[in-house]
Scaffold this active site. Structure first.
Site, PDB file in Angstrom:
ATOM      1  CD1 TRP A 324      -3.091   1.514   0.768  1.00 18.92           C
ATOM      2  CD2 TRP A 324      -1.408   2.514   1.739  1.00 18.92           C
ATOM      3  NE1 TRP A 324      -3.424   2.654   1.308  1.00 18.92           N
ATOM      4  CE2 TRP A 324      -2.594   3.362   1.718  1.00 18.92           C
ATOM      5  CE3 TRP A 324      -0.426   2.653   3.054  1.00 18.92           C
ATOM      6  CZ2 TRP A 324      -2.674   4.702   2.456  1.00 18.92           C
ATOM      7  CZ3 TRP A 324      -0.231   4.119   3.530  1.00 18.92           C
ATOM      8  CH2 TRP A 324      -1.659   4.961   3.073  1.00 18.92           C
ATOM      9  CG  HIS A 325       3.421   2.486   3.144  1.00 17.53           C
ATOM     10  ND1 HIS A 325       2.669   1.533   3.971  1.00 17.53           N
ATOM     11  CD2 HIS A 325       3.067   3.593   4.096  1.00 17.53           C
ATOM     12  CE1 HIS A 325       2.390   2.063   5.170  1.00 17.53           C
ATOM     13  NE2 HIS A 325       2.552   3.348   5.239  1.00 17.53           N
ATOM     14  N   GLY A 326       3.773   1.709  -1.546  1.00 16.70           N
ATOM     15  CA  GLY A 326       4.465   2.005  -2.736  1.00 16.70           C
ATOM     16  C   GLY A 326       4.713   0.894  -3.729  1.00 16.70           C
TER      17      GLY A 326
END
Length: 474
Positions: A324-326
């Site tokens: 989700w973060h990248g």
């Protein structure tokens, strides 16, 4: 437009607040909806249609679920359509090129001459956050935890609310459902919210932006050329920049929400004071952790189906959290790193780390210092080759790389130059300054403190200091 900009502080916000307070209560959702769209258009005018389409599609899906209240298959079909729609756009914009690049890498390894072209995509601001918010709304309607909103404007105000549109906190619909229908604004709310906003602004501008220049200097020197002490100093600087950047933004969002009559959830609770990785993730980005717990971990079975299933459920949560973060492998590695440490803690070390004695406190805080600096290093550097070089600098003896132990002149210079800021960051990462300010918040000294922080921040903004928001790229 970002909160820590002169145009927001001296143009958008005062104009919006004046209109918001003089408008009749029944019209405030419409003003909030339209004002938030204007706020968003300063950064991503081309992607306004994505948000408007998301509101429209999910509004009718929510209403449709209530229409099919006694027909589970119909409601389930609508839920699937909604999730495919919402997460489909997120996957397309955020991860398409990641998948293409990895497919091309696999083709090269197999010596197959085919290649796929990457797309010229820019990530819409806030899409990771508002996708989670609208997904939670639809899931809760499906489960019967909340009624579908009968007002398009109300649902639009929820999803687009500018205090949390760009970078959270992730506000679940049920948390502010009542406030969307009826809320009160007061002088106390304005005063208290404004002070919270100013504290967040100070965290962001006075601490995060300035200590971020230390991390930038380390990067400009080059990972190959830095010494081991400087590598640890750089990791410390990035860790503090990330915390005060995101915590500051979240405080500003909470303060703005209070000024508008909403009580938004806290997103941080002094995570750098944690004594275990498990406790750290109860304190850091609290709303994201709550979302994954409510909509991924518990539906998968949580810890109710035995140890093996619990481990697999945690693995799924941390893989998804990292991804989700990248769209890069370092984020997946970062998620796996946290997962492994949490499994070790839950099965072996947690009771020792939490023991109520001086020795355990020293050991647990020392352990957390290493965790924080190493984990944010994995988070910060997406290129695996560069990450390997930086880890070599952090652990030169462990990795048999003696090149990382020399060249202390840059370390000494930067440590001297940034010493006051480094000390301040450690102090403000604890709960002491917050407890002190809460004692004087309603007094004259609290007003003076807020004014000093505000004009100090405005001064730094006016002279054009570096002013990024790190979480915008996630």
């Amino acid at each position: 437009m970002v909160f820590s900009s002169l145009s927001f502080i001296f143009a958008f916000l005062p104009v919006f607040l004046v209109l918001y307070y003089i408008f009749p209560a029944k019209s405030r959702n419409l003003l909030l909806f339209l004002g938030s769209l204007i706020f968003y258009s300063f950064g991503e005018p081309y992607y306004l249609f994505l948000i408007l389409c998301s509101i429209t599609v999910n509004f009718f899906i929510g209403r449709g679920m209530e229409h099919f209240q006694d027909k589970k298959h119909g409601r389930t079909a609508l839920l699937i359509i909604s999730l495919l729609y919402n997460f489909g756009f997120l996957l397309f914009f955020k991860y398409t090129n990641f998948f293409i690049e990895n497919i091309n890498a696999a083709l090269r390894l197999l010596d197959i001459p085919w290649r796929f072209y990457t797309l010229k995509l820019t990530l819409p601001l806030g899409i990771s956050f508002y996708t989670f918010q609208i997904a939670s709304y639809v899931i809760d309607v499906y489960l019967g935890k909340t009624r579908a909103d009968r007002s398009f404007v109300s649902l639009g105000a929820y999803l687009c609310m500018f205090p949390q549109l760009i970078a959270g906190p992730i506000v679940v619909y049920s948390d502010i459902r009542d406030a969307l229908k009826k809320r009160s604004i007061s002088a106390y709310g304005l005063d208290n919210g404004l002070k919270t906003f100013i504290i967040g602004l100070g965290y962001k501008v006075i601490i995060a932006n300035r200590i971020g220049t230390l991390w930038n200097e380390v990067c400009m020197i080059g990972y190959e050329s830095i010494s081991t002490p400087l590598a640890w100093l750089g990791a410390f600087a990035y860790s503090m920049q990330l915390y005060f950047d995101f915590c500051g933004y979240s405080l500003m969002a909470v303060g703005l929400g209070e000024m508008l009559g909403f009580h938004m959830p806290a997103n941080f609770r002094h995570p750098y004071m944690a004594r275990s990785v498990t406790d750290f993730w109860r304190r850091w980005h609290i709303t994201l952790g709550a979302w994954f717990r409510e909509y991924v971990y518990i539906p998968l079975g949580g810890n109710r189906r035995g140890k093996v299933r619990t481990v697999l459920n945690l693995l799924a949560v941390w893989l998804l959290t990292g991804f989700w973060h990248g769209a890069a492998w370092n984020f997946i590695l970062w998620g796996l790193f946290i997962f492994v440490l949490q499994i070790i803690e839950k099965n072996i070390t947690l009771k020792w780390l939490n023991a109520d004695n001086l020795f355990a406190k020293i050991i647990s805080h020392t352990y957390m210092i290493f965790y924080i600096l190493v984990s944010w290093t994995l988070f910060a550097i997406s290129d695996f080759q560069e990450l390997g070089v930086y880890l070599n600098r952090l652990f030169p003896f462990l990795l048999s790389d003696t090149a990382g132990v020399g060249g202390l002149s840059d370390f000494t210079r930067l440590l001297t130059d940034y010493a006051p800021l480094l000390i301040a960051s450690v102090i403000f990462a604890t709960d002491f300054p917050e407890r002190l300010f809460d004692r004087i918040r309603g007094r004259f000294s609290g007003v003076v403190t807020a004014l000093v922080i505000f004009w100090w921040s405005v001064y730094y903004l006016s002279i054009g200091l570096n002013n990024p928001f790190l979480y915008f790229r996630y």
